[in-house]
Design a protein around this motif. Sequence first.
Motif, PDB file in Angstrom:
ATOM      1  N   VAL A   1       0.836  -1.204   0.000  1.00 59.32           N
ATOM      2  CA  VAL A   1       0.000   0.000   0.000  1.00 59.32           C
ATOM      3  C   VAL A   1       0.871   1.255   0.000  1.00 59.32           C
ATOM      4  N   LYS A   2       1.922   1.264   0.798  1.00 54.63           N
ATOM      5  CA  LYS A   2       2.796   2.439   0.897  1.00 54.63           C
ATOM      6  C   LYS A   2       3.479   2.724  -0.437  1.00 54.63           C
ATOM      7  N   PHE A   3       3.964   1.678  -1.114  1.00 55.21           N
ATOM      8  CA  PHE A   3       4.617   1.886  -2.398  1.00 55.21           C
ATOM      9  C   PHE A   3       3.636   2.444  -3.430  1.00 55.21           C
ATOM     10  N   GLU A   4       2.398   2.009  -3.384  1.00 52.69           N
ATOM     11  CA  GLU A   4       1.390   2.571  -4.286  1.00 52.69           C
ATOM     12  C   GLU A   4       1.191   4.055  -4.010  1.00 52.69           C
ATOM     13  N   GLU A   5       1.175   4.433  -2.752  1.00 54.89           N
ATOM     14  CA  GLU A   5       1.068   5.846  -2.385  1.00 54.89           C
ATOM     15  C   GLU A   5       2.250   6.632  -2.965  1.00 54.89           C
ATOM     16  N   TYR A   6       3.452   6.070  -2.825  1.00 59.79           N
ATOM     17  CA  TYR A   6       4.649   6.762  -3.317  1.00 59.79           C
ATOM     18  C   TYR A   6       4.634   6.930  -4.836  1.00 59.79           C
ATOM     19  N   TYR A   7       4.270   5.864  -5.571  1.00 59.55           N
ATOM     20  CA  TYR A   7       4.328   6.012  -7.028  1.00 59.55           C
ATOM     21  C   TYR A   7       3.178   6.862  -7.550  1.00 59.55           C
ATOM     22  N   THR A   8       2.062   6.898  -6.852  1.00 52.64           N
ATOM     23  CA  THR A   8       0.960   7.776  -7.260  1.00 52.64           C
ATOM     24  C   THR A   8       1.367   9.241  -7.111  1.00 52.64           C
ATOM     25  N   THR A   9       1.995   9.567  -5.998  1.00 56.38           N
ATOM     26  CA  THR A   9       2.505  10.927  -5.796  1.00 56.38           C
ATOM     27  C   THR A   9       3.563  11.265  -6.830  1.00 56.38           C
ATOM     28  N   ALA A  10       4.453  10.311  -7.088  1.00 55.05           N
ATOM     29  CA  ALA A  10       5.513  10.537  -8.075  1.00 55.05           C
ATOM     30  C   ALA A  10       4.924  10.821  -9.453  1.00 55.05           C
ATOM     31  N   ALA A  11       3.898  10.077  -9.848  1.00 57.20           N
ATOM     32  CA  ALA A  11       3.287  10.277 -11.166  1.00 57.20           C
ATOM     33  C   ALA A  11       2.744  11.701 -11.306  1.00 57.20           C
ATOM     34  N   ALA A  12       2.100  12.195 -10.264  1.00 60.51           N
ATOM     35  CA  ALA A  12       1.568  13.563 -10.302  1.00 60.51           C
ATOM     36  C   ALA A  12       2.709  14.580 -10.397  1.00 60.51           C
ATOM     37  N   ASN A  13       3.765  14.365  -9.623  1.00 59.91           N
ATOM     38  CA  ASN A  13       4.907  15.286  -9.643  1.00 59.91           C
ATOM     39  C   ASN A  13       5.632  15.249 -10.986  1.00 59.91           C
ATOM     40  N   ILE A  14       5.762  14.079 -11.560  1.00 55.88           N
ATOM     41  CA  ILE A  14       6.393  13.934 -12.872  1.00 55.88           C
ATOM     42  C   ILE A  14       5.645  14.774 -13.901  1.00 55.88           C
ATOM     43  N   ASP A  15       4.334  14.692 -13.888  1.00 56.93           N
ATOM     44  CA  ASP A  15       3.528  15.462 -14.830  1.00 56.93           C
ATOM     45  C   ASP A  15       3.732  16.962 -14.629  1.00 56.93           C
ATOM     46  N   GLU A  16       3.769  17.395 -13.385  1.00 57.06           N
ATOM     47  CA  GLU A  16       3.979  18.823 -13.088  1.00 57.06           C
ATOM     48  C   GLU A  16       5.349  19.297 -13.579  1.00 57.06           C
ATOM     49  N   VAL A  17       6.366  18.490 -13.370  1.00 55.99           N
ATOM     50  CA  VAL A  17       7.715  18.862 -13.808  1.00 55.99           C
ATOM     51  C   VAL A  17       7.767  18.936 -15.330  1.00 55.99           C
ATOM     52  N   ALA A  18       7.201  17.945 -16.017  1.00 56.61           N
ATOM     53  CA  ALA A  18       7.198  17.958 -17.486  1.00 56.61           C
ATOM     54  C   ALA A  18       6.457  19.178 -18.022  1.00 56.61           C
ATOM     55  N   GLU A  19       5.336  19.508 -17.411  1.00 54.14           N
ATOM     56  CA  GLU A  19       4.571  20.673 -17.862  1.00 54.14           C
ATOM     57  C   GLU A  19       5.321  21.971 -17.581  1.00 54.14           C
ATOM     58  N   ARG A  20       6.096  22.006 -16.509  1.00 49.64           N
ATOM     59  CA  ARG A  20       6.897  23.199 -16.232  1.00 49.64           C
ATOM     60  C   ARG A  20       7.982  23.365 -17.282  1.00 49.64           C
ATOM     61  N   ILE A  21       8.595  22.264 -17.690  1.00 56.34           N
ATOM     62  CA  ILE A  21       9.614  22.330 -18.740  1.00 56.34           C
ATOM     63  C   ILE A  21       9.010  22.948 -19.997  1.00 56.34           C
ATOM     64  N   LEU A  22       7.821  22.511 -20.365  1.00 54.06           N
ATOM     65  CA  LEU A  22       7.140  23.073 -21.531  1.00 54.06           C
ATOM     66  C   LEU A  22       6.819  24.549 -21.328  1.00 54.06           C
ATOM     67  N   THR A  23       6.382  24.891 -20.138  1.00 52.55           N
ATOM     68  CA  THR A  23       5.990  26.266 -19.838  1.00 52.55           C
ATOM     69  C   THR A  23       7.152  27.235 -19.998  1.00 52.55           C
ATOM     70  N   VAL A  24       8.358  26.814 -19.608  1.00 45.90           N
ATOM     71  CA  VAL A  24       9.518  27.711 -19.712  1.00 45.90           C
ATOM     72  C   VAL A  24      10.243  27.570 -21.047  1.00 45.90           C
ATOM     73  N   GLY A  25       9.636  26.828 -21.979  1.00 46.40           N
ATOM     74  CA  GLY A  25      10.154  26.800 -23.332  1.00 46.40           C
ATOM     75  C   GLY A  25      11.015  25.606 -23.692  1.00 46.40           C
ATOM     76  N   GLY A  26      11.042  24.607 -22.853  1.00 46.18           N
ATOM     77  CA  GLY A  26      11.846  23.426 -23.140  1.00 46.18           C
ATOM     78  C   GLY A  26      11.024  22.271 -23.654  1.00 46.18           C
ATOM     79  N   VAL A  27      11.703  21.163 -23.854  1.00 46.67           N
ATOM     80  CA  VAL A  27      11.066  19.925 -24.276  1.00 46.67           C
ATOM     81  C   VAL A  27      11.402  18.869 -23.221  1.00 46.67           C
ATOM     82  N   PRO A  28      10.380  18.299 -22.585  1.00 49.91           N
ATOM     83  CA  PRO A  28      10.669  17.282 -21.575  1.00 49.91           C
ATOM     84  C   PRO A  28      11.214  16.012 -22.226  1.00 49.91           C
ATOM     85  N   LEU A  29      12.225  15.451 -21.584  1.00 50.37           N
ATOM     86  CA  LEU A  29      12.718  14.154 -22.039  1.00 50.37           C
ATOM     87  C   LEU A  29      11.568  13.161 -21.927  1.00 50.37           C
TER      88      LEU A  29
END
Length: 155
Positions: free
Chosen positions: A49-77
């Motif tokens: 259960v704990k690992f599911e919590e961790y990867y769910t949070t990570a997935a949301a953060n990953i999306d936010e980071v990728a969208e920030r890269i786009l916002t500042v003019g980059g291309v997310p890997l």
Amino acid sequence: MKQYINLNGDHSKTIEKLNELLSTYQVYYQNIRGFHWNIKGQNFFELHVKFEEYYTTAAANIDEVAERILTVGGVPLHSFSDYINTSSIEPIKDLNDGQKMMEIVWNMHNELLGLMRSTVEVADEQDDEGTQDLLAPMISDLEKTNWMVGAWLKK
């Protein structure tokens, strides 16, 4: 480099750090998914259960980071080879021991925290408050999570 906000100057250093964070987070995510799938032993129910919590949070953060890269003019890997080549976390496989998994989680969290902090520093140098504001709550949340992992490990 096309950006969608009014930032002055070159933000390639922030984009580079954000892509490093994105890649490291992606490898972390996959490691945690593997832990979730492969955990065995007395701590199975708790850690599954704990690992599911961790990867769910990570997935949301990953999306936010990728969208920030786009916002500042980059291309997310966005390829596994880019993630492996850029990540500061190594892929983990063939592990099912909860104690060892949690030690690795603690270390991965510390790696992510260091990378987030260094990204904030670069964003500060480039007057990028949006990136700083994005990462600040992620840092606080991960600090608390890792304090709890440390308590579990009796550190």
